[in-house]
Design a protein around this motif. Structure first.
Motif, mmCIF file in Angstrom:
data_model
loop_
_atom_site.group_PDB
_atom_site.id
_atom_site.type_symbol
_atom_site.label_atom_id
_atom_site.label_comp_id
_atom_site.label_asym_id
_atom_site.label_seq_id
_atom_site.Cartn_x
_atom_site.Cartn_y
_atom_site.Cartn_z
ATOM 1 N N ALA A 80 86.654 33.990 -43.163
ATOM 2 C CA ALA A 80 85.539 33.856 -44.101
ATOM 3 C C ALA A 80 84.450 34.889 -43.835
ATOM 4 N N GLY A 81 84.671 35.737 -42.803
ATOM 5 C CA GLY A 81 83.716 36.796 -42.502
ATOM 6 C C GLY A 81 82.666 36.433 -41.484
ATOM 7 N N ALA A 82 82.695 35.211 -40.962
ATOM 8 C CA ALA A 82 81.715 34.807 -39.954
ATOM 9 C C ALA A 82 81.874 35.648 -38.687
ATOM 10 N N ILE A 83 80.769 35.854 -38.001
ATOM 11 C CA ILE A 83 80.766 36.650 -36.775
ATOM 12 C C ILE A 83 80.811 35.718 -35.569
ATOM 13 N N HIS A 84 81.887 35.795 -34.804
ATOM 14 C CA HIS A 84 82.004 34.994 -33.580
ATOM 15 C C HIS A 84 81.135 35.641 -32.497
ATOM 16 N N VAL A 85 80.017 34.995 -32.178
ATOM 17 C CA VAL A 85 79.117 35.603 -31.197
ATOM 18 C C VAL A 85 79.457 35.202 -29.773
ATOM 19 N N GLY A 86 80.267 34.163 -29.612
ATOM 20 C CA GLY A 86 80.644 33.789 -28.259
ATOM 21 C C GLY A 86 81.221 32.398 -28.181
ATOM 22 N N VAL A 87 81.704 32.079 -26.998
ATOM 23 C CA VAL A 87 82.248 30.759 -26.703
ATOM 24 C C VAL A 87 81.213 30.035 -25.850
ATOM 25 N N THR A 88 80.905 28.800 -26.215
ATOM 26 C CA THR A 88 79.777 28.110 -25.589
ATOM 27 C C THR A 88 80.195 27.195 -24.446
ATOM 28 N N VAL A 89 79.294 27.054 -23.500
ATOM 29 C CA VAL A 89 79.520 26.216 -22.323
ATOM 30 C C VAL A 89 79.670 24.751 -22.742
ATOM 31 N N MET A 90 80.643 24.085 -22.143
ATOM 32 C CA MET A 90 80.821 22.647 -22.321
ATOM 33 C C MET A 90 80.874 21.992 -20.949
ATOM 34 N N THR A 91 80.621 20.701 -20.869
ATOM 35 C CA THR A 91 80.801 20.000 -19.608
ATOM 36 C C THR A 91 82.288 19.979 -19.269
ATOM 37 N N GLU A 92 82.607 19.945 -18.015
ATOM 38 C CA GLU A 92 83.984 20.116 -17.564
ATOM 39 C C GLU A 92 84.920 19.103 -18.230
ATOM 40 N N GLY A 93 85.851 19.617 -19.030
ATOM 41 C CA GLY A 93 86.809 18.773 -19.716
ATOM 42 C C GLY A 93 86.191 17.894 -20.788
ATOM 43 N N GLY A 94 84.881 18.030 -21.019
ATOM 44 C CA GLY A 94 84.205 17.175 -21.982
ATOM 45 C C GLY A 94 83.937 15.783 -21.447
ATOM 46 N N VAL A 95 83.821 15.657 -20.128
ATOM 47 C CA VAL A 95 83.862 14.339 -19.513
ATOM 48 C C VAL A 95 82.514 13.614 -19.485
ATOM 49 N N THR A 96 81.399 14.328 -19.612
ATOM 50 C CA THR A 96 80.100 13.663 -19.537
ATOM 51 C C THR A 96 79.226 14.028 -20.734
ATOM 52 N N PRO A 97 78.471 13.064 -21.251
ATOM 53 C CA PRO A 97 77.579 13.355 -22.376
ATOM 54 C C PRO A 97 76.229 13.919 -21.953
ATOM 55 N N LEU A 98 76.007 14.114 -20.648
ATOM 56 C CA LEU A 98 74.713 14.628 -20.203
ATOM 57 C C LEU A 98 74.545 16.106 -20.551
ATOM 58 N N GLY A 99 75.646 16.877 -20.443
ATOM 59 C CA GLY A 99 75.611 18.237 -20.985
ATOM 60 C C GLY A 99 75.546 19.365 -19.990
ATOM 61 N N TYR A 100 75.349 19.088 -18.713
ATOM 62 C CA TYR A 100 75.219 20.176 -17.742
ATOM 63 C C TYR A 100 76.546 20.485 -17.077
ATOM 64 N N SER A 101 76.856 21.793 -16.946
ATOM 65 C CA SER A 101 78.048 22.249 -16.237
ATOM 66 C C SER A 101 77.633 22.970 -14.968
#
Length: 463
Positions: A80-101
């Motif tokens: 669609a022409g969108a510019i991928h500016v990067g891949v964003t940090v996630m918590t390890e495996g998505g295991v916690t909702p607090l958000g810090y890696s």
């Protein structure tokens, strides 16, 4: 300017420039690929994005380096022409909702860096909240789109399970991809683009092509494709809209969160919406069943890393995998029975039997948590805190229903956001978006930007 927020796990400036130049040329030739052509977007580090490494929030040494092909979801944005500016940090495996890696030392809440940003789609939410991109992609198996949207003040839609197809991260029965954006108009546009059915995708095949309707915005747009939500709301704007509230559950939250959420309900009522009192029986057992299911799936998916002495996991991740590996088959079957019961009760009897357009509640059961001293080296494992944050999360994931988080205020002491949740019946994202758009324009909200040191105004030079 915003490098201190540690938003990206993979960021390639030369690749961004090449994409931008190609988009600029298309616009000069009056041949844009879509409304997304030239729009910067970011994607959570959970699916392959061409040229970027994929770590899923874990040990950098174990990352998949130099991904060669886009996942279907990433490919749709690129086409669609969108510019991928990067891949964003996630918590390890998505295991916690607090958000810090701890692996990536971030990201941080742009409204107050001493508070968690929410996860696990933390980097995607912070990328939007800090002004870097208008839309980013997250994944939600236990609130991982809606929780960070609430904590960091963005819009977050976790759609119906299977609505947005993707090739990777398909082993969970509860995880769905969805847009996180600065406005609900941007959420709606991303929903239309990413939600197209794909006959060969895992999600569509599980549900069956015949049972997956095309994405639509229903009453959100008119026949000319224009937004049909008046900029000035009136006393009949939501006439005929029925909102279910389980008051005993609604009130089970921090007092300041409750006040902002109740004010939102009263505002919707002033526009003509009708509040319907509901009861969801055995809600505690329903929530426990979500926990059993998601823990067992995580324990299975991360079993190899758990036993690999060279893979360095965060302590909280190890604990969660170990818990998941203790779940018995009989407990999984019991959770499946509860799931079947809840589908019947919530979808058939409550949503359809009572003709509800949405069930509304606070998004979080508590204020945005402040990070503990010393957390940056190891992260934090705190089940009580996690459960308070996730109090209103499980129904959308266990039952595969769409949930939308909308900011409706800010805490008095720390100025961090407060979120409000709209839960819908399957394939009814358009109803949530319409109601949410009225909240978005409400006079009492007056959305704020994060402090100047944590915000970049991308359009400042052009307006």
């Amino acid at each position: 300017k915003l490098s201190h927020l540690n938003i990206f796990s993979s960021f390639l400036p030369d690749d961004i420039r090449q994409q931008a130049l190609a988009s600029d040329q298309r616009w000069r030739e009056n041949k844009p690929l879509s409304v997304f052509d030239g729009v910067p977007v970011a994607i959570k580090d959970q699916i392959p994005v061409r040229n970027h490494r994929m770590c899923q929030g874990s040990d950098i040494q174990a990352c998949v380096v130099h991904v060669r092909e886009d996942d279907l979801l990433a490919r749709r944005l690129r086409d669609a022409g969108a510019i991928h500016v990067g891949v964003t940090v996630m918590t390890e495996g998505g295991v916690t909702p607090l958000g810090y890696s701890a692996h990536f030392d971030g990201p941080f809440n742009p409204y107050n860096v001493d508070h968690y940003p929410g996860g696990s789609s933390a980097g995607s939410t912070v990328a939007v909240a800090s002004g870097l991109v208008p839309m980013a992609v997250g994944f939600d198996g236990g609130g991982s789109i809606r929780v960070p949207a609430a904590m960091s003040g963005t819009m977050g839609l976790a759609p119906t399970f299977g609505r947005i197809p993707h090739d990777h991260s398909i082993a969970s029965t509860m995880t769905k991809a969805g847009p996180i954006a600065a406005t609900l108009e941007d959420v709606a546009l991303a929903h239309l683009l990413l939600g197209q059915t794909s006959a060969g995708s895992f999600q569509t095949n599980v549900i069956g092509v015949a049972y997956v309707p095309p994405p639509h915005l229903g009453t959100v747009v008119n026949d000319n494709g224009e937004l049909d939500v008046p900029r000035v709301a009136g006393p009949t704007s939501l006439q005929g809209t029925r909102l279910g509230i389980f008051w005993e559950h609604f009130q089970h939250c921090d007092s300041e969160v409750y006040e902002a959420s109740l004010r939102s309900v009263r505002y919707l009522e002033s526009l003509g919406a009708e509040v319907v009192n509901i009861t969801i029986p055995h809600l505690r057992e329903i929530h426990l069943s979500h926990g059993i299911q998601i823990l067992s799936e995580f324990g299975m998916l991360w079993d190899r890393q758990f036993h690999d002495p060279n893979h360095h996991l965060e302590a909280n991740t190890e604990i969660t995998i170990a818990l998941g590996r203790t779940v018995k088959a009989s407990e999984i079957i019991a959770a499946a029975k509860v799931r079947s019961y809840a589908l019947q009760k919530v979808c058939k009897e409550i949503f359809r039997g009572m003709e509800l357009d949405a069930i509304v509640s606070p998004m979080l059961g508590d204020k945005v948590p402040r990070a503990l001293e010393g957390y940056r080296n190891y992260g934090e494992s705190n089940n009580a805190k996690v459960y308070r944050v996730m109090r209103y999360v499980p129904l959308a994931n266990l039952l595969g229903l769409p949930g939308l988080s909308v900011p409706v205020g800010y805490e008095k002491e720390n100025s961090v956001p407060i979120g409000f949740q709209l839960l819908g019946d399957a394939w009814c994202e358009h109803k949530l978006l319409r109601i949410g758009m009225y909240l978005e324009q409400s006079a009492f909200l007056q959305r704020r930007r994060p402090p100047a040191e944590n915000f970049h105004d991308t359009l400042e030079k052009f307006v």
